[in-house]
Design a protein around this motif. Structure first.
Motif, mmCIF file in Angstrom:
data_model
loop_
_atom_site.group_PDB
_atom_site.id
_atom_site.type_symbol
_atom_site.label_atom_id
_atom_site.label_comp_id
_atom_site.label_asym_id
_atom_site.label_seq_id
_atom_site.Cartn_x
_atom_site.Cartn_y
_atom_site.Cartn_z
ATOM 1 N N LEU A 44 0.512 -45.489 9.937
ATOM 2 C CA LEU A 44 -0.590 -45.148 8.750
ATOM 3 C C LEU A 44 0.922 -44.790 7.257
ATOM 4 N N ARG A 45 1.521 -45.215 7.940
ATOM 5 C CA ARG A 45 3.110 -45.414 7.028
ATOM 6 C C ARG A 45 3.110 -45.428 5.070
ATOM 7 N N GLU A 46 2.860 -45.896 5.532
ATOM 8 C CA GLU A 46 1.809 -46.337 3.777
ATOM 9 C C GLU A 46 1.179 -46.302 3.111
ATOM 10 N N ALA A 47 0.241 -45.505 4.229
ATOM 11 C CA ALA A 47 -1.261 -45.505 3.429
ATOM 12 C C ALA A 47 -1.678 -44.027 2.459
ATOM 13 N N ASP A 48 -2.324 -44.820 1.523
ATOM 14 C CA ASP A 48 -2.955 -43.742 0.167
ATOM 15 C C ASP A 48 -3.955 -42.500 0.475
ATOM 16 N N TYR A 93 -1.615 -34.177 7.066
ATOM 17 C CA TYR A 93 -2.767 -34.936 7.918
ATOM 18 C C TYR A 93 -1.654 -35.235 8.862
ATOM 19 N N ALA A 94 -2.564 -34.858 9.786
ATOM 20 C CA ALA A 94 -2.321 -34.782 11.578
ATOM 21 C C ALA A 94 -2.663 -35.381 12.324
ATOM 22 N N VAL A 119 3.262 -35.075 5.361
ATOM 23 C CA VAL A 119 3.641 -33.938 4.437
ATOM 24 C C VAL A 119 4.573 -34.645 3.288
ATOM 25 N N GLY A 120 3.774 -34.275 2.175
ATOM 26 C CA GLY A 120 4.166 -34.924 1.453
ATOM 27 C C GLY A 120 4.556 -35.995 1.421
ATOM 28 N N CYS A 121 5.836 -37.075 1.263
ATOM 29 C CA CYS A 121 5.588 -38.477 1.635
ATOM 30 C C CYS A 121 7.168 -38.348 2.526
ATOM 31 N N GLN A 122 6.404 -37.840 3.107
ATOM 32 C CA GLN A 122 6.906 -38.558 4.875
ATOM 33 C C GLN A 122 6.253 -38.608 6.223
ATOM 34 N N TRP A 123 6.399 -39.201 6.522
ATOM 35 C CA TRP A 123 5.484 -38.922 8.247
ATOM 36 C C TRP A 123 6.629 -38.223 9.385
ATOM 37 N N ASP A 124 6.268 -37.394 10.585
ATOM 38 C CA ASP A 124 7.500 -36.856 10.862
ATOM 39 C C ASP A 124 6.724 -36.387 11.976
ATOM 40 N N THR A 125 7.365 -35.911 12.928
ATOM 41 C CA THR A 125 6.676 -34.978 14.221
ATOM 42 C C THR A 125 6.482 -33.547 14.097
ATOM 43 N N ILE A 126 5.840 -32.288 14.531
ATOM 44 C CA ILE A 126 5.988 -31.110 14.525
ATOM 45 C C ILE A 126 7.302 -30.590 14.555
ATOM 46 N N GLY A 127 8.120 -31.064 14.911
ATOM 47 C CA GLY A 127 9.915 -29.798 15.479
ATOM 48 C C GLY A 127 10.032 -30.685 14.028
ATOM 49 N N SER A 175 -9.575 -47.445 -5.445
ATOM 50 C CA SER A 175 -10.452 -48.215 -4.392
ATOM 51 C C SER A 175 -10.485 -46.841 -3.652
ATOM 52 N N ARG A 176 -11.554 -46.307 -2.793
ATOM 53 C CA ARG A 176 -11.855 -45.706 -1.882
ATOM 54 C C ARG A 176 -12.191 -46.367 -0.070
ATOM 55 N N ALA A 177 -11.579 -45.461 1.020
ATOM 56 C CA ALA A 177 -11.854 -46.179 1.837
ATOM 57 C C ALA A 177 -12.701 -45.565 2.912
ATOM 58 N N HIS A 178 -13.989 -45.523 2.902
ATOM 59 C CA HIS A 178 -14.554 -45.155 3.945
ATOM 60 C C HIS A 178 -14.634 -45.030 5.128
ATOM 61 N N LEU A 179 -14.030 -43.778 5.842
ATOM 62 C CA LEU A 179 -13.136 -44.246 6.865
ATOM 63 C C LEU A 179 -14.234 -43.022 8.090
ATOM 64 N N SER A 180 -15.577 -42.620 7.363
ATOM 65 C CA SER A 180 -15.672 -42.099 8.496
ATOM 66 C C SER A 180 -16.658 -42.225 10.109
ATOM 67 N N ARG A 181 -16.345 -41.391 10.813
ATOM 68 C CA ARG A 181 -16.498 -41.940 12.547
ATOM 69 C C ARG A 181 -15.111 -43.742 12.924
ATOM 70 N N ALA A 182 -14.180 -43.320 11.983
ATOM 71 C CA ALA A 182 -13.130 -44.388 12.560
ATOM 72 C C ALA A 182 -12.424 -43.841 13.437
ATOM 73 N N ASN A 183 -11.358 -44.693 14.373
ATOM 74 C CA ASN A 183 -11.040 -43.849 15.577
ATOM 75 C C ASN A 183 -9.234 -44.732 15.219
ATOM 76 N N LEU A 184 -8.803 -43.299 14.306
ATOM 77 C CA LEU A 184 -7.679 -44.210 13.763
ATOM 78 C C LEU A 184 -6.464 -42.682 15.002
ATOM 79 N N ARG A 185 -6.832 -43.058 16.115
ATOM 80 C CA ARG A 185 -6.024 -42.852 17.152
ATOM 81 C C ARG A 185 -4.790 -43.683 17.358
ATOM 82 N N GLU A 186 -3.476 -43.957 17.678
ATOM 83 C CA GLU A 186 -2.276 -44.571 17.240
ATOM 84 C C GLU A 186 -2.183 -45.092 15.597
#
Length: 105
Positions: A15-19, A45-46, A57-65, A1-12
């Motif tokens: 999305l750790r387990e989100a595909d 995704y940032a 990045v790949g299969c992991q969520w983390d900070t830029i550093g 299934s596809r998510a339609h997130l057009s104009r969604a506010n994703l701040r904060e």
């Protein structure tokens, strides 16, 4: 299934387990999508998370550093290192704007 997130506010958003492979992120706020690129040809995704980005990045969520440290350890001297470091530098410049938004005029 596809998510339609057009104009969604994703701040904060957590999305750790989100595909997000099939997600429509056109005009979504709080997210930057870059790619495909890197060693796996994936999207990066940032997501705005307070005053910084959390990166997928790949299969992991983390900070830029942390991602920078991993890239240097894994891809040193390769075109993938060059790609990732360029992307991270751009994201750091964008991240600097978060602090400017919070400063009173």
């Amino acid at each position: 299934s596809r998510a339609h997130l057009s104009r969604a506010n994703l701040r904060e958003a957590d999305l750790r387990e989100a595909d997000l492979r099939e997600a429509n992120l056109r005009e979504a706020k709080g997210i930057v999508v870059i790619g495909p690129g890197g060693s796996r040809g994936d999207m990066l995704y940032a997501v705005e998370h307070g005053n910084h980005y959390m990166l997928r990045v790949g299969c992991q969520w983390d900070t830029i550093g942390t991602i920078r440290t991993l890239v240097r350890a894994t891809h040193a001297g390769t075109r993938h290192e060059t790609y990732y470091l360029a992307v991270l530098t751009m994201l750091e410049a964008m991240e600097a704007q978060f602090a400017e938004k919070e400063e009173p005029a």
